[in-house]
Write a protein that holds these residues in place. Structure first.
Motif, PDB file in Angstrom:
ATOM      1  N   GLY A 154      -3.058   7.911 -41.086  1.00 57.32           N
ATOM      2  CA  GLY A 154      -2.252   9.130 -40.906  1.00 57.32           C
ATOM      3  C   GLY A 154      -1.612   9.268 -39.527  1.00 57.32           C
ATOM      4  O   GLY A 154      -0.683  10.050 -39.355  1.00 57.32           O
ATOM      5  N   GLY A 155      -2.098   8.500 -38.526  1.00 56.41           N
ATOM      6  CA  GLY A 155      -1.485   8.583 -37.198  1.00 56.41           C
ATOM      7  C   GLY A 155      -0.252   7.700 -37.073  1.00 56.41           C
ATOM      8  O   GLY A 155       0.541   7.835 -36.142  1.00 56.41           O
ATOM      9  N   ALA A 156      -0.098   6.786 -38.017  1.00 59.38           N
ATOM     10  CA  ALA A 156       1.080   5.894 -37.997  1.00 59.38           C
ATOM     11  C   ALA A 156       2.243   6.588 -38.713  1.00 59.38           C
ATOM     12  O   ALA A 156       2.077   7.681 -39.272  1.00 59.38           O
ATOM     13  CB  ALA A 156       0.720   4.575 -38.679  1.00 59.38           C
ATOM     14  N   ALA A 157       3.401   5.946 -38.698  1.00 59.39           N
ATOM     15  CA  ALA A 157       4.577   6.577 -39.314  1.00 59.39           C
ATOM     16  C   ALA A 157       4.371   6.736 -40.827  1.00 59.39           C
ATOM     17  O   ALA A 157       3.771   5.864 -41.465  1.00 59.39           O
ATOM     18  CB  ALA A 157       5.809   5.717 -39.048  1.00 59.39           C
ATOM     19  N   PRO A 158       4.850   7.838 -41.397  1.00 58.97           N
ATOM     20  CA  PRO A 158       4.750   8.006 -42.850  1.00 58.97           C
ATOM     21  C   PRO A 158       5.545   6.902 -43.566  1.00 58.97           C
ATOM     22  O   PRO A 158       6.500   6.349 -42.985  1.00 58.97           O
ATOM     23  CB  PRO A 158       5.406   9.373 -43.107  1.00 58.97           C
ATOM     24  CG  PRO A 158       5.568  10.004 -41.785  1.00 58.97           C
ATOM     25  CD  PRO A 158       5.529   8.953 -40.738  1.00 58.97           C
ATOM     26  N   PRO A 159       5.176   6.579 -44.805  1.00 55.94           N
ATOM     27  CA  PRO A 159       5.854   5.484 -45.509  1.00 55.94           C
ATOM     28  C   PRO A 159       7.384   5.630 -45.540  1.00 55.94           C
ATOM     29  O   PRO A 159       8.103   4.644 -45.302  1.00 55.94           O
ATOM     30  CB  PRO A 159       5.272   5.557 -46.929  1.00 55.94           C
ATOM     31  CG  PRO A 159       3.955   6.254 -46.768  1.00 55.94           C
ATOM     32  CD  PRO A 159       4.076   7.155 -45.596  1.00 55.94           C
ATOM     33  N   ALA A 160       7.870   6.839 -45.786  1.00 57.52           N
ATOM     34  CA  ALA A 160       9.322   7.014 -45.880  1.00 57.52           C
ATOM     35  C   ALA A 160      10.002   6.689 -44.551  1.00 57.52           C
ATOM     36  O   ALA A 160      11.099   6.124 -44.507  1.00 57.52           O
ATOM     37  CB  ALA A 160       9.656   8.448 -46.304  1.00 57.52           C
ATOM     38  N   ARG A 161       9.331   7.038 -43.466  1.00 60.70           N
ATOM     39  CA  ARG A 161       9.887   6.752 -42.132  1.00 60.70           C
ATOM     40  C   ARG A 161       9.919   5.235 -41.886  1.00 60.70           C
ATOM     41  O   ARG A 161      10.848   4.701 -41.289  1.00 60.70           O
ATOM     42  CB  ARG A 161       9.021   7.470 -41.090  1.00 60.70           C
ATOM     43  CG  ARG A 161       9.434   7.248 -39.664  1.00 60.70           C
ATOM     44  CD  ARG A 161      10.636   8.114 -39.271  1.00 60.70           C
ATOM     45  NE  ARG A 161      11.050   7.825 -37.912  1.00 60.70           N
ATOM     46  CZ  ARG A 161      12.068   7.038 -37.571  1.00 60.70           C
ATOM     47  NH1 ARG A 161      12.800   6.464 -38.497  1.00 60.70           N
ATOM     48  NH2 ARG A 161      12.376   6.835 -36.310  1.00 60.70           N
ATOM     49  N   ARG A 162       8.896   4.529 -42.380  1.00 61.30           N
ATOM     50  CA  ARG A 162       8.878   3.070 -42.187  1.00 61.30           C
ATOM     51  C   ARG A 162      10.024   2.419 -42.961  1.00 61.30           C
ATOM     52  O   ARG A 162      10.636   1.457 -42.492  1.00 61.30           O
ATOM     53  CB  ARG A 162       7.522   2.498 -42.620  1.00 61.30           C
ATOM     54  CG  ARG A 162       6.428   2.889 -41.644  1.00 61.30           C
ATOM     55  CD  ARG A 162       5.108   2.238 -41.978  1.00 61.30           C
ATOM     56  NE  ARG A 162       4.046   3.230 -41.988  1.00 61.30           N
ATOM     57  CZ  ARG A 162       2.772   2.973 -42.175  1.00 61.30           C
ATOM     58  NH1 ARG A 162       2.375   1.739 -42.374  1.00 61.30           N
ATOM     59  NH2 ARG A 162       1.870   3.932 -42.174  1.00 61.30           N
ATOM     60  N   LEU A 163      10.316   2.948 -44.143  1.00 63.59           N
ATOM     61  CA  LEU A 163      11.448   2.392 -44.902  1.00 63.59           C
ATOM     62  C   LEU A 163      12.752   2.634 -44.144  1.00 63.59           C
ATOM     63  O   LEU A 163      13.646   1.786 -44.114  1.00 63.59           O
ATOM     64  CB  LEU A 163      11.522   3.020 -46.303  1.00 63.59           C
ATOM     65  CG  LEU A 163      10.353   2.682 -47.256  1.00 63.59           C
ATOM     66  CD1 LEU A 163      10.527   3.426 -48.581  1.00 63.59           C
ATOM     67  CD2 LEU A 163      10.248   1.180 -47.511  1.00 63.59           C
ATOM     68  N   GLU A 164      12.819   3.806 -43.534  1.00 66.42           N
ATOM     69  CA  GLU A 164      14.022   4.149 -42.742  1.00 66.42           C
ATOM     70  C   GLU A 164      14.173   3.165 -41.561  1.00 66.42           C
ATOM     71  O   GLU A 164      15.276   2.736 -41.227  1.00 66.42           O
ATOM     72  CB  GLU A 164      13.799   5.555 -42.197  1.00 66.42           C
ATOM     73  CG  GLU A 164      15.018   6.423 -42.088  1.00 66.42           C
ATOM     74  CD  GLU A 164      14.568   7.773 -41.549  1.00 66.42           C
ATOM     75  OE1 GLU A 164      14.793   8.018 -40.359  1.00 66.42           O
ATOM     76  OE2 GLU A 164      13.948   8.557 -42.317  1.00 66.42           O
ATOM     77  N   ILE A 165      13.043   2.815 -40.936  1.00 69.81           N
ATOM     78  CA  ILE A 165      13.084   1.880 -39.806  1.00 69.81           C
ATOM     79  C   ILE A 165      13.568   0.504 -40.296  1.00 69.81           C
ATOM     80  O   ILE A 165      14.377  -0.155 -39.643  1.00 69.81           O
ATOM     81  CB  ILE A 165      11.699   1.793 -39.130  1.00 69.81           C
ATOM     82  CG1 ILE A 165      11.400   3.134 -38.448  1.00 69.81           C
ATOM     83  CG2 ILE A 165      11.622   0.659 -38.122  1.00 69.81           C
ATOM     84  CD1 ILE A 165       9.955   3.363 -38.084  1.00 69.81           C
ATOM     85  N   ILE A 166      13.099   0.110 -41.483  1.00 70.17           N
ATOM     86  CA  ILE A 166      13.579  -1.156 -42.060  1.00 70.17           C
ATOM     87  C   ILE A 166      15.099  -1.088 -42.236  1.00 70.17           C
ATOM     88  O   ILE A 166      15.835  -2.009 -41.875  1.00 70.17           O
ATOM     89  CB  ILE A 166      12.891  -1.437 -43.425  1.00 70.17           C
ATOM     90  CG1 ILE A 166      11.395  -1.665 -43.218  1.00 70.17           C
ATOM     91  CG2 ILE A 166      13.541  -2.630 -44.136  1.00 70.17           C
ATOM     92  CD1 ILE A 166      10.594  -1.780 -44.510  1.00 70.17           C
ATOM     93  N   ASP A 167      15.573   0.033 -42.787  1.00 71.17           N
ATOM     94  CA  ASP A 167      17.028   0.224 -42.978  1.00 71.17           C
ATOM     95  C   ASP A 167      17.779   0.055 -41.660  1.00 71.17           C
ATOM     96  O   ASP A 167      18.773  -0.662 -41.575  1.00 71.17           O
ATOM     97  CB  ASP A 167      17.322   1.642 -43.505  1.00 71.17           C
ATOM     98  CG  ASP A 167      16.993   1.779 -44.975  1.00 71.17           C
ATOM     99  OD1 ASP A 167      16.976   0.761 -45.683  1.00 71.17           O
ATOM    100  OD2 ASP A 167      16.748   2.915 -45.417  1.00 71.17           O
ATOM    101  N   ASN A 168      17.296   0.745 -40.633  1.00 71.23           N
ATOM    102  CA  ASN A 168      17.999   0.735 -39.344  1.00 71.23           C
ATOM    103  C   ASN A 168      18.020  -0.659 -38.724  1.00 71.23           C
ATOM    104  O   ASN A 168      19.034  -1.098 -38.186  1.00 71.23           O
ATOM    105  CB  ASN A 168      17.342   1.710 -38.364  1.00 71.23           C
ATOM    106  CG  ASN A 168      17.551   3.142 -38.796  1.00 71.23           C
ATOM    107  OD1 ASN A 168      18.463   3.442 -39.578  1.00 71.23           O
ATOM    108  ND2 ASN A 168      16.698   4.031 -38.342  1.00 71.23           N
TER     109      ASN A 168
END
Ligand code: SF4
Length: 320
Positions: A154-168
């Motif tokens: 829970g201290g790491a980025a939420p899954p949706a945010r990680r997908l966003e980072i992959i996108d970027n």
């Protein structure tokens, strides 16, 4: 709450790793301890682990790296972040030191590879997109399920945010791969869990995934087994796990046996193939499997790289 302690690092930073999957690539930890506090984090069993909720920041890392690059006659071609922590923890002080260190390396033409479950702040994207051919990203993610994310990382980025980072990153031209690690048997390696994730990765044109299974260090085995039991609401998932010796430098831990792991990796590889995705098994954590691959945690094997980095590499004479 996480307590940050600043310290000066002593000794060389850019020393080659002995881990099989890193193959002599220098590996840098910006901190000891990690603010993400994943409950399964194997570094909790290390003697240097500073304890839950405590992070030691080596704030002189950029200066040491700069000095070593200036001094070295032969510079490393690539540096990996971070074997025992995360370079993108949600603390500005940590990300500042990470940024300066990575910037020095990239300006000197040294490739930067990283694995993260964190949230690199905006300036990293600008930095990486200036030299995308020198950056190799791996994003750790094993589920899209927010409940599991909260329970275990829970201290790491939420899954949706990680997908966003992959996108970027991919949009910026950075070679980006994904790591399923640690997969938890019958919890995150189920077809339902993985298929929904693989759909998202296929959509983002991810073609390579590295994978490994959870292993338990004695320091946290009982606590995590209880947590897993609560998460699935059934018997202890770890009761048949046995002690396995991992690769040199990784130690050992309780995990599912080699035949069972082989069978589950095989199932994962077949499932991922339906989405056009190759799965590489981490050799460091599976030395007992007959068919092993290098998980390429630090990017593609070095002899398969373009030589785009070399002129910069040879030209750079000082740090900025
Ligand atoms: S992000 Fe990695 S290093 Fe940090 S707590 Fe989680 S598993 Fe450990």
């Amino acid at each position: 709450m996480v307590i940050l302690e600043r310290r000066s690092r002593k000794g060389p930073v850019l020393t080659p790793s002995s881990l099989p999957c890193l193959k002599g690539v220098p590996a840098v930890n910006i901190t000891e301890g990690c603010a993400h506090g994943c409950t399964y984090c194997y570094t909790q069993g290390y003697s240097a682990y500073p304890g839950a909720g405590r992070v030691i920041l080596f704030e002189n890392t950029p200066d040491l790296v700069c000095a070593e690059l200036t001094r070295k006659r032969r510079r490393p071609r690539r540096v990996y972040f971070s074997p025992s922590s995360d370079a993108f923890q949600p603390m500005p002080e940590v990300q500042d030191v990470t940024f300066r260190t990575m910037e020095i390396l990239l300006e000197a033409g040294v490739e930067v590879a990283f694995l993260t479950k964190g949230r690199p702040d905006e300036r990293f994207l600008t930095l990486f997109c200036r030299r995308p051919s020198l950056v190799f990203a791996q994003i750790g993610i094993t589920t899209l399920n927010e409940d599991l994310w909260r329970k275990f990382e829970g201290g790491a980025a939420p899954p949706a945010r990680r997908l966003e980072i992959i996108d970027n990153l991919t949009r910026g031209g950075v070679m980006t791969k994904v790591r399923f690690d640690p997969l938890i048997p019958d919890l995150t390696d189920t077809e339902t869990n993985l298929a929904s994730l693989l759909v998202e990765l296929e959509h983002r044109k991810i073609r390579d995934v590295a994978a490994s299974y959870l292993f338990l260090r004695p320091a946290f085995a009982r606590r995590l087994a209880l947590q897993m039991r609560q998460a699935v609401g059934k018997a202890d998932l770890t009761r048949d796990w046995t002690w396995r010796r991992l690769a040199d430098g990784v130690g050992g831990g309780y995990m599912i046996g080699p035949e069972e792991r082989d069978r589950r990796f095989d199932r994962l590889q077949k499932l991922a193939a339906q989405y056009g995705i190759d799965v590489h098994v981490c050799a460091c954590k599976n030395p007992d499997l007959t068919v092993r691959t290098n998980c390429r945690i630090a990017g593609p094997l070095q002899d398969s790289l373009s030589d785009e980095a070399m002129p910069l590499f040879q030209r750079a004479t000082r740090c900025y």
